[in-house]
Design a protein around this motif. Structure first.
Motif, PDB file in Angstrom:
ATOM      1  N   MET A 163      46.196  24.744  54.056  1.00 34.69           N
ATOM      2  CA  MET A 163      45.291  25.898  54.013  1.00 34.69           C
ATOM      3  C   MET A 163      44.364  25.914  55.220  1.00 34.69           C
ATOM      4  O   MET A 163      43.992  26.970  55.716  1.00 34.69           O
ATOM      5  N   GLU A 164      43.977  24.726  55.702  1.00 34.88           N
ATOM      6  CA  GLU A 164      43.025  24.625  56.810  1.00 34.88           C
ATOM      7  C   GLU A 164      43.653  24.943  58.159  1.00 34.88           C
ATOM      8  O   GLU A 164      42.951  25.011  59.167  1.00 34.88           O
ATOM      9  N   ASP A 165      44.990  25.114  58.189  1.00 38.11           N
ATOM     10  CA  ASP A 165      45.656  25.394  59.459  1.00 38.11           C
ATOM     11  C   ASP A 165      45.491  26.845  59.907  1.00 38.11           C
ATOM     12  O   ASP A 165      45.680  27.155  61.072  1.00 38.11           O
ATOM     13  N   VAL A 166      45.173  27.730  58.983  1.00 37.73           N
ATOM     14  CA  VAL A 166      45.010  29.129  59.364  1.00 37.73           C
ATOM     15  C   VAL A 166      43.581  29.349  59.849  1.00 37.73           C
ATOM     16  O   VAL A 166      42.684  28.564  59.552  1.00 37.73           O
ATOM     17  N   THR A 167      43.391  30.399  60.619  1.00 37.15           N
ATOM     18  CA  THR A 167      42.046  30.717  61.094  1.00 37.15           C
ATOM     19  C   THR A 167      41.348  31.581  60.049  1.00 37.15           C
ATOM     20  O   THR A 167      41.982  32.118  59.139  1.00 37.15           O
ATOM     21  N   VAL A 168      40.049  31.752  60.215  1.00 38.16           N
ATOM     22  CA  VAL A 168      39.290  32.563  59.276  1.00 38.16           C
ATOM     23  C   VAL A 168      39.788  34.010  59.273  1.00 38.16           C
ATOM     24  O   VAL A 168      39.952  34.619  58.220  1.00 38.16           O
ATOM     25  N   ASP A 169      40.048  34.566  60.464  1.00 38.78           N
ATOM     26  CA  ASP A 169      40.503  35.955  60.488  1.00 38.78           C
ATOM     27  C   ASP A 169      41.885  36.102  59.863  1.00 38.78           C
ATOM     28  O   ASP A 169      42.175  37.102  59.199  1.00 38.78           O
ATOM     29  N   GLN A 170      42.763  35.096  60.023  1.00 43.60           N
ATOM     30  CA  GLN A 170      44.074  35.145  59.363  1.00 43.60           C
ATOM     31  C   GLN A 170      43.908  35.098  57.845  1.00 43.60           C
ATOM     32  O   GLN A 170      44.577  35.834  57.108  1.00 43.60           O
ATOM     33  N   ALA A 171      43.021  34.226  57.386  1.00 43.46           N
ATOM     34  CA  ALA A 171      42.790  34.105  55.940  1.00 43.46           C
ATOM     35  C   ALA A 171      42.227  35.400  55.372  1.00 43.46           C
ATOM     36  O   ALA A 171      42.596  35.826  54.272  1.00 43.46           O
ATOM     37  N   MET A 172      41.346  36.060  56.130  1.00 45.05           N
ATOM     38  CA  MET A 172      40.722  37.282  55.636  1.00 45.05           C
ATOM     39  C   MET A 172      41.722  38.424  55.530  1.00 45.05           C
ATOM     40  O   MET A 172      41.683  39.216  54.596  1.00 45.05           O
ATOM     41  N   VAL A 173      42.635  38.516  56.488  1.00 44.98           N
ATOM     42  CA  VAL A 173      43.631  39.579  56.441  1.00 44.98           C
ATOM     43  C   VAL A 173      44.746  39.226  55.445  1.00 44.98           C
ATOM     44  O   VAL A 173      45.316  40.101  54.807  1.00 44.98           O
ATOM     45  N   GLY A 174      45.015  37.924  55.291  1.00 43.38           N
ATOM     46  CA  GLY A 174      46.082  37.482  54.389  1.00 43.38           C
ATOM     47  C   GLY A 174      45.602  37.316  52.955  1.00 43.38           C
ATOM     48  O   GLY A 174      45.757  36.243  52.355  1.00 43.38           O
ATOM     49  N   THR A 175      45.007  38.368  52.408  1.00 41.41           N
ATOM     50  CA  THR A 175      44.433  38.262  51.063  1.00 41.41           C
ATOM     51  C   THR A 175      45.480  37.938  50.003  1.00 41.41           C
ATOM     52  O   THR A 175      45.203  37.182  49.073  1.00 41.41           O
ATOM     53  N   CYS A 176      46.677  38.521  50.136  1.00 40.32           N
ATOM     54  CA  CYS A 176      47.716  38.282  49.122  1.00 40.32           C
ATOM     55  C   CYS A 176      48.235  36.843  49.215  1.00 40.32           C
ATOM     56  O   CYS A 176      48.536  36.211  48.194  1.00 40.32           O
ATOM     57  N   TRP A 177      48.322  36.320  50.440  1.00 41.72           N
ATOM     58  CA  TRP A 177      48.724  34.922  50.612  1.00 41.72           C
ATOM     59  C   TRP A 177      47.679  33.991  50.010  1.00 41.72           C
ATOM     60  O   TRP A 177      48.000  33.075  49.259  1.00 41.72           O
ATOM     61  N   GLY A 178      46.402  34.248  50.316  1.00 44.41           N
ATOM     62  CA  GLY A 178      45.320  33.424  49.778  1.00 44.41           C
ATOM     63  C   GLY A 178      45.300  33.441  48.263  1.00 44.41           C
ATOM     64  O   GLY A 178      45.157  32.404  47.617  1.00 44.41           O
ATOM     65  N   LYS A 179      45.477  34.635  47.691  1.00 35.48           N
ATOM     66  CA  LYS A 179      45.477  34.751  46.233  1.00 35.48           C
ATOM     67  C   LYS A 179      46.653  33.997  45.630  1.00 35.48           C
ATOM     68  O   LYS A 179      46.513  33.306  44.618  1.00 35.48           O
ATOM     69  N   CYS A 180      47.810  34.099  46.269  1.00 37.72           N
ATOM     70  CA  CYS A 180      49.000  33.394  45.786  1.00 37.72           C
ATOM     71  C   CYS A 180      48.776  31.885  45.790  1.00 37.72           C
ATOM     72  O   CYS A 180      49.067  31.196  44.808  1.00 37.72           O
ATOM     73  N   VAL A 181      48.236  31.357  46.885  1.00 40.08           N
ATOM     74  CA  VAL A 181      47.994  29.908  46.997  1.00 40.08           C
ATOM     75  C   VAL A 181      46.985  29.455  45.939  1.00 40.08           C
ATOM     76  O   VAL A 181      47.207  28.463  45.238  1.00 40.08           O
ATOM     77  N   PHE A 182      45.891  30.180  45.817  1.00 42.47           N
ATOM     78  CA  PHE A 182      44.873  29.811  44.829  1.00 42.47           C
ATOM     79  C   PHE A 182      45.412  29.924  43.408  1.00 42.47           C
ATOM     80  O   PHE A 182      45.077  29.114  42.541  1.00 42.47           O
ATOM     81  N   ASP A 183      46.252  30.948  43.161  1.00 46.45           N
ATOM     82  CA  ASP A 183      46.857  31.097  41.826  1.00 46.45           C
ATOM     83  C   ASP A 183      47.789  29.932  41.518  1.00 46.45           C
ATOM     84  O   ASP A 183      47.778  29.388  40.409  1.00 46.45           O
ATOM     85  N   GLN A 184      48.594  29.552  42.506  1.00 45.72           N
ATOM     86  CA  GLN A 184      49.550  28.451  42.300  1.00 45.72           C
ATOM     87  C   GLN A 184      48.828  27.138  42.016  1.00 45.72           C
ATOM     88  O   GLN A 184      49.265  26.345  41.189  1.00 45.72           O
ATOM     89  N   TYR A 185      47.739  26.909  42.715  1.00 41.69           N
ATOM     90  CA  TYR A 185      46.963  25.683  42.501  1.00 41.69           C
ATOM     91  C   TYR A 185      45.945  25.834  41.366  1.00 41.69           C
ATOM     92  O   TYR A 185      45.226  24.883  41.055  1.00 41.69           O
ATOM     93  N   LYS A 186      45.893  27.059  40.787  1.00 42.28           N
ATOM     94  CA  LYS A 186      44.985  27.340  39.661  1.00 42.28           C
ATOM     95  C   LYS A 186      43.523  27.008  39.996  1.00 42.28           C
ATOM     96  O   LYS A 186      42.827  26.337  39.231  1.00 42.28           O
ATOM     97  N   LEU A 187      43.081  27.485  41.155  1.00 38.42           N
ATOM     98  CA  LEU A 187      41.723  27.203  41.613  1.00 38.42           C
ATOM     99  C   LEU A 187      40.714  28.258  41.167  1.00 38.42           C
ATOM    100  O   LEU A 187      39.510  28.064  41.323  1.00 38.42           O
ATOM    101  N   LEU A 188      41.210  29.385  40.631  1.00 30.88           N
ATOM    102  CA  LEU A 188      40.322  30.438  40.148  1.00 30.88           C
ATOM    103  C   LEU A 188      40.471  30.591  38.641  1.00 30.88           C
ATOM    104  O   LEU A 188      41.550  30.379  38.087  1.00 30.88           O
ATOM    105  N   ASP A 189      39.384  31.006  37.992  1.00 36.28           N
ATOM    106  CA  ASP A 189      39.477  31.266  36.551  1.00 36.28           C
ATOM    107  C   ASP A 189      39.868  32.728  36.323  1.00 36.28           C
ATOM    108  O   ASP A 189      40.180  33.458  37.280  1.00 36.28           O
ATOM    109  N   SER A 190      39.851  33.175  35.087  1.00 35.76           N
ATOM    110  CA  SER A 190      40.309  34.538  34.755  1.00 35.76           C
ATOM    111  C   SER A 190      39.419  35.627  35.350  1.00 35.76           C
ATOM    112  O   SER A 190      39.823  36.778  35.452  1.00 35.76           O
ATOM    113  N   ASN A 191      38.210  35.269  35.756  1.00 31.08           N
ATOM    114  CA  ASN A 191      37.293  36.235  36.375  1.00 31.08           C
ATOM    115  C   ASN A 191      37.328  36.180  37.905  1.00 31.08           C
ATOM    116  O   ASN A 191      36.441  36.705  38.572  1.00 31.08           O
ATOM    117  N   ASP A 192      38.356  35.512  38.447  1.00 28.58           N
ATOM    118  CA  ASP A 192      38.464  35.325  39.899  1.00 28.58           C
ATOM    119  C   ASP A 192      37.278  34.567  40.473  1.00 28.58           C
ATOM    120  O   ASP A 192      36.850  34.796  41.607  1.00 28.58           O
TER     121      ASP A 192
END
Length: 204
Positions: free
Chosen positions: A70-99
């Motif tokens: 996750m740390e290999d991407v830049t901040v601007d890449q992470a900000m534009v890649g919202t669906c990728w970020g959400k997918c990664v966080f969902d897979q690792y279950k880092l967010l609760d039901s309220n995001d």
């Protein structure tokens, strides 16, 4: 003992000399390579199946097959890649039901995957903790960014994951322990630039 103290003082003096020799000009952005900052603060290397899978699912471009943390991407890449970020966080279950960031899940994740590197585990947990309480304000700021508005016609997912990840990358870079920091000229220039030219780079 005296010799050891002398050697330490000499090393510190050399480092301070190098830092003071860095001349920062905020208009010279071309000298700074934001996409290299993950080389500046060492983190565990290795193949990450989750980030790769999410990249394929969301058509997100990772830096390379060797750079998949996750740390290999830049901040601007992470900000534009919202669906990728959400997918990664969902897979690792880092967010609760309220995001909202689930800090118990974050602790469990880093203790499970990085138990052989306790310093890295501690630094990442510290970064997540700093970003945990700022998620709502950061989400509002994220949605108002020109880069997001410019891509308004594209496909964006809920920004919570990307906002948190962007914050974590930022904090990990700025609070890197000296033992993990690369003393390369590029890294020193980038850190000096980031401190002086706060409004120039997305990442910093």
């Amino acid at each position: 003992m005296v010799r050891a103290t002398f050697v330490i003082c000499l090393a510190v003096a050399q480092l301070l000399g190098r830092l003071s020799a860095i001349r920062v000009h905020c208009r010279h952005v071309e000298r700074i390579h934001e996409d290299h900052i993950h080389y500046c603060c060492k983190h565990p290397d290795g193949h990450d199946e989750v980030t790769e899978m999410c990249a394929k699912q969301t058509s997100f471009r990772l830096p390379s097959t060797e750079e998949e943390a996750m740390e290999d991407v830049t901040v601007d890449q992470a900000m534009v890649g919202t669906c990728w970020g959400k997918c990664v966080f969902d897979q690792y279950k880092l967010l609760d039901s309220n995001d909202t960031l689930d800090m118990i899940a974050v602790h469990t994740h880093y203790k499970k995957y990085h138990k052989t590197d306790p310093e890295y585990e501690t630094e990442m947990l510290n970064a997540f903790q700093k970003c945990h309480s700022n998620t709502e304000d950061a989400a509002s700021q994220f949605l108002s960014l020109p880069i997001v508005r410019a891509f308004g016609t594209g496909k964006f997912c809920k920004p919570a994951s990307s906002v948190i990840l962007s914050c974590v990358i930022y904090n990990f870079f700025h609070n890197c322990p000296q033992s993990r920091w690369s003393n390369s000229t590029e890294c020193e220039e980038t850190r000096a630039f980031a401190k002086k030219c706060k409004d120039v780079l997305t990442t910093m």
